[in-house]
Design a protein around this motif. Sequence first.
Motif, mmCIF file in Angstrom:
data_model
loop_
_atom_site.group_PDB
_atom_site.id
_atom_site.type_symbol
_atom_site.label_atom_id
_atom_site.label_comp_id
_atom_site.label_asym_id
_atom_site.label_seq_id
_atom_site.Cartn_x
_atom_site.Cartn_y
_atom_site.Cartn_z
ATOM 1 N N MET A 1 0.828 -1.207 0.000
ATOM 2 C CA MET A 1 0.000 0.000 0.000
ATOM 3 C C MET A 1 0.857 1.250 0.000
ATOM 4 O O MET A 1 0.597 2.214 -0.701
ATOM 5 N N SER A 2 1.968 1.268 0.796
ATOM 6 C CA SER A 2 2.788 2.470 0.868
ATOM 7 C C SER A 2 3.445 2.783 -0.467
ATOM 8 O O SER A 2 3.614 3.946 -0.827
ATOM 9 N N VAL A 3 3.803 1.742 -1.242
ATOM 10 C CA VAL A 3 4.411 1.974 -2.547
ATOM 11 C C VAL A 3 3.407 2.637 -3.481
ATOM 12 O O VAL A 3 3.716 3.596 -4.194
ATOM 13 N N VAL A 4 2.168 2.109 -3.459
ATOM 14 C CA VAL A 4 1.121 2.688 -4.293
ATOM 15 C C VAL A 4 0.856 4.133 -3.875
ATOM 16 O O VAL A 4 0.685 5.022 -4.709
ATOM 17 N N LEU A 5 0.861 4.366 -2.563
ATOM 18 C CA LEU A 5 0.594 5.705 -2.073
ATOM 19 C C LEU A 5 1.708 6.662 -2.446
ATOM 20 O O LEU A 5 1.472 7.823 -2.752
ATOM 21 N N ARG A 6 2.960 6.159 -2.446
ATOM 22 C CA ARG A 6 4.076 7.014 -2.868
ATOM 23 C C ARG A 6 3.817 7.536 -4.273
ATOM 24 O O ARG A 6 4.052 8.702 -4.591
ATOM 25 N N ARG A 7 3.306 6.660 -5.135
ATOM 26 C CA ARG A 7 2.999 7.083 -6.504
ATOM 27 C C ARG A 7 1.849 8.072 -6.517
ATOM 28 O O ARG A 7 1.844 9.045 -7.269
ATOM 29 N N ALA A 8 0.833 7.811 -5.677
ATOM 30 C CA ALA A 8 -0.324 8.712 -5.632
ATOM 31 C C ALA A 8 0.077 10.097 -5.143
ATOM 32 O O ALA A 8 -0.476 11.100 -5.562
ATOM 33 N N TYR A 49 -7.827 5.341 -1.388
ATOM 34 C CA TYR A 49 -7.041 4.697 -0.336
ATOM 35 C C TYR A 49 -7.651 4.889 1.046
ATOM 36 O O TYR A 49 -7.331 4.169 1.978
ATOM 37 N N GLY A 50 -8.507 5.909 1.173
ATOM 38 C CA GLY A 50 -9.143 6.145 2.452
ATOM 39 C C GLY A 50 -8.262 6.954 3.392
ATOM 40 O O GLY A 50 -7.407 7.735 2.975
ATOM 41 N N ALA A 51 -8.459 6.734 4.699
ATOM 42 C CA ALA A 51 -7.707 7.471 5.719
ATOM 43 C C ALA A 51 -6.306 6.871 5.845
ATOM 44 O O ALA A 51 -6.149 5.680 6.106
ATOM 45 N N MET A 52 -5.282 7.706 5.680
ATOM 46 C CA MET A 52 -3.895 7.241 5.699
ATOM 47 C C MET A 52 -3.083 8.029 6.720
ATOM 48 O O MET A 52 -3.255 9.234 6.890
ATOM 49 N N SER A 70 6.831 6.621 4.928
ATOM 50 C CA SER A 70 5.880 5.526 5.110
ATOM 51 C C SER A 70 4.453 6.030 4.937
ATOM 52 O O SER A 70 4.180 7.221 5.063
ATOM 53 N N ALA A 71 3.571 5.096 4.624
ATOM 54 C CA ALA A 71 2.151 5.402 4.501
ATOM 55 C C ALA A 71 1.373 4.147 4.846
ATOM 56 O O ALA A 71 1.659 3.069 4.334
ATOM 57 N N GLN A 72 0.416 4.280 5.742
ATOM 58 C CA GLN A 72 -0.380 3.117 6.134
ATOM 59 C C GLN A 72 -1.786 3.567 6.507
ATOM 60 O O GLN A 72 -2.012 4.719 6.845
ATOM 61 N N GLU A 73 -2.699 2.616 6.409
ATOM 62 C CA GLU A 73 -4.085 2.926 6.726
ATOM 63 C C GLU A 73 -4.222 3.272 8.201
ATOM 64 O O GLU A 73 -3.493 2.747 9.046
ATOM 65 N N THR A 74 -5.170 4.174 8.499
ATOM 66 C CA THR A 74 -5.445 4.530 9.879
ATOM 67 C C THR A 74 -6.942 4.603 10.089
ATOM 68 O O THR A 74 -7.720 4.555 9.122
ATOM 69 N N SER A 261 -22.275 4.244 -4.242
ATOM 70 C CA SER A 261 -22.458 3.497 -3.003
ATOM 71 C C SER A 261 -21.254 2.626 -2.678
ATOM 72 O O SER A 261 -20.862 2.495 -1.520
ATOM 73 N N THR A 262 -20.641 2.050 -3.710
ATOM 74 C CA THR A 262 -19.544 1.109 -3.471
ATOM 75 C C THR A 262 -18.164 1.763 -3.445
ATOM 76 O O THR A 262 -17.264 1.262 -2.787
ATOM 77 N N THR A 263 -18.006 2.896 -4.153
ATOM 78 C CA THR A 263 -16.669 3.500 -4.234
ATOM 79 C C THR A 263 -16.609 4.920 -3.710
ATOM 80 O O THR A 263 -15.564 5.573 -3.823
ATOM 81 N N GLY A 264 -17.685 5.422 -3.136
ATOM 82 C CA GLY A 264 -17.655 6.705 -2.455
ATOM 83 C C GLY A 264 -17.334 7.875 -3.364
ATOM 84 O O GLY A 264 -17.850 8.006 -4.475
ATOM 85 N N SER A 265 -16.426 8.755 -2.877
ATOM 86 C CA SER A 265 -16.144 10.003 -3.594
ATOM 87 C C SER A 265 -15.497 9.755 -4.948
ATOM 88 O O SER A 265 -15.692 10.531 -5.879
ATOM 89 N N ILE A 266 -14.727 8.662 -5.068
ATOM 90 C CA ILE A 266 -14.143 8.333 -6.370
ATOM 91 C C ILE A 266 -15.265 8.005 -7.356
ATOM 92 O O ILE A 266 -15.268 8.468 -8.506
#
Length: 853
Positions: A1-8, A49-52, A70-74, A261-266
């Motif tokens: 997840m952190s690798v993907v978030l680095r790109r985001a 990704y939600g709350a990170m 680092s990046a991780q879900e919270t 409903s399934t993917t929220g704001s995205i």
Amino acid sequence: MSVVLRRALSRIVLTTCVFSALFANSALAGRATVEDGVLYVPRIDIDGYGAMEISFRIVYDSEYRLQLESAQETSTSVENSGVYDADLGHLIIDEVELESGAVYQVELEQLVDSDESVFTIVQALEIESSSSNPSVPVQNTEPDTASGVLFAQQCSNCHGTDGAGTAIAPSLIACASCSSTTSLMTTIRDTMPLGSAAACDADCSMALAQYIQDVFNSNNQQVTNQTVGFIEQLGNGETLRKASEQLLSRLPTLEEFQLVSTTGSIGLRQAIDGMLEEPEFYQRLTEIFNDYLLTDKYHSSNGSEAAINLLSNDDFPDRRWFDPGKESRGEDYDQVRRNTNDGVAREPLALINYVVKNNLPFTEILTADYIMVTPNSSRSYGVDGMTFVNPNDPEEFQPARLAGIPHAGILTSPMFLNRYPTTSTNRNRGRARVVFDLFLDTDILAIEGVRPGNAVDITTPIPTINNPQCSKCHSVLDPVASIFQNWDYKGRYRPSRESKYGWYTDMEPRGFNGQVMPLAGNVDSSVRWLAQQIAADPKFPRAVTRIMVNGLTGKEPLEAPVEAGASQADIDAYVAERTVLNEVQEKFVANNFNLKTLVREILLSPYWRATGLSAQANQSAHALTGSSYLLTPEQLDRKVQNLFGFDWRGSLDQYYKDQNKSWASKLENTFHQIYGGIDSDSITTRLKAPNGLMGAMQLRMANELACYAVPHDFWLPEAQRRLFLFVDKETNPYNESGDLDNSALELIRQNIQFLHEYLLGEQLALNSAEVQITLDLYMTAINRGRQYLLNNSGEWWAPRLPDLCDRTKSLDGVDLKDVNGEDLSLQMDNHFVIRAWMAVVAYLLADYKFFYS
């Protein structure tokens, strides 16, 4: 997840300043802290990704830099620490506490040439100090003296010593270019001072930009957070419905609801993006821009050949190609000439749609070197060799070039030039004023000075140039007016070499914003040069944003409160809204001026999604917050069509006679202007609030639509019904013994709950007070009806529906009383059930929510 978030996060971009690398832990869960050289950010919400929770390693290499570590879900229970903008790439951390107790709001900027995710701390606004009132933002009160002198010399005469703006120039507080120091510096360097662009070089522009940011804009984000933070917003599902109704005049599809409903704001962004591809959106876009351009004055609704008659017969000898002569005209003659006329009339609006539909830069509405034509209008223009997807479709527009004409989008459209004509004394000044208003968000008439009528100057040789009271306005206006010298009072192109007398010598030379137009290469195509200058001007995206905000919210953006004694609430309201709109505008520009981006971001902004205010909000600062507005007659007509399957005309038994004729619609034709519509000719301003006559119309429409829609819906097969999904015409709250049937009552209550959502967008609990009130109305109506039937027992007319409400013919005109020997009509209402539902539907349709966006 952190690798993907680095790109985001690889696109995070922000602005500059100095920041301390020493932080202390904070007891506040949402505050960022530093431990052992690491900046910890407890929570940032990122689409997909939600709350990170993220952290940055702080290093010093001639300046402080932060490397994403680092990046991780919270948990979403953690207080949010800031804002991440995925489109623009902005990350703003609301609060970072220093060891001293001071708290800063911080912005970060990624080093774009770095192979890793490395960021610089480029702006830090102190919002709390251990020695000051924590609620008062700390501003730079001692700006650089030299910069202050420079501002006084270069800027204060127009923008005011306090930067709040004057009649000559706009406010510098939360200005359109103030989103970053670099953007503001570029604007100053390229366009300021007005009338002498480029007089302030790069160093001068940077010094002024930094001064303006430090003195007038240092606490904008804090004011915005405090003001916008109290706005309660629509949820994703409610936003989806509102967007669908406003853009397309329909309810969201099941697929759109499921996506959100399934993917929220995205999913919400994706659903809105999908809506912007539908034909109905371009119908709405046409209406929004015509409210400003008003070129529909020449639509066939105002005259069968209103637009064609504006074309010069010398230039376009085939303009009336459709007329073979009075004796040889076919049955379709009138329709063909109307289609041809509308192809000519709608050309500038079709250009806007073409640019948006094809994701072209919106600047092309001015720079396009082509004109839009239909299969019919192309023949009027004498254009040969055109290819159309459907040559028989009179509404299909394709780009074309007219030989010998230097096109410049809307600016050289015959419809635009005729809608804003000129005279020998006006000398294109009227056209120039409209250009400034529509495409540069500048009201020339607001510039101080004397006007004709109260100005008499018989001593100055050329007052518009030599008299300062006149030249204040004319030095800005007249160079642009001179640019249109190749286009005459009828909008005909006439090259300079063909002019017998030449242009007026007592006018400013052709130019824009203090720059004289180079004659080489532009002498016969000066409007093209002007279009390029406007497209590069930072006021153009602000002007487009203004138009779309008005079109989507029903009101203009707030103006800077420049009058003396303006309240702090008024100032805060302006700063907050302007700051949000600047961010929206940035995304529009950053995405290559794609108007779809602008529309989507306005719809997702807190001002458009506002549904209420929290108890702590400053009510005065939010007096104009929100986007609910009275639907235009065109929007209301489409809404009725989409909800019921027909528009408001009259008895459905007669609907087949005119079902393909728009003039039969009461909202599109009969009551169009009574209900606040415009004709783009003598009536050019829409009514924003209903008057007594419009209120009476709303009640009449509610009653008539209920009369038509309820029997029609009960007549339809169950699978095709729109209104009655839980009951049918036999569902009676009383059983054969005359006692209440609780199972039937439950179905009736469920259908009432559904109607509240279907017609008004109200999501109510089954046992809510609103549902109960509507159920009480239904029971009152049916009880009175039962008594009416009892009192008139045996009378043939008592159980019959009113003649205008029954169904004896289909919408196509088929006689329902004899379909293959079977009577399929609906005329009887033996238990007053249908008429009771008419009362319910009329009650709901009379609700203000039905008439407002």
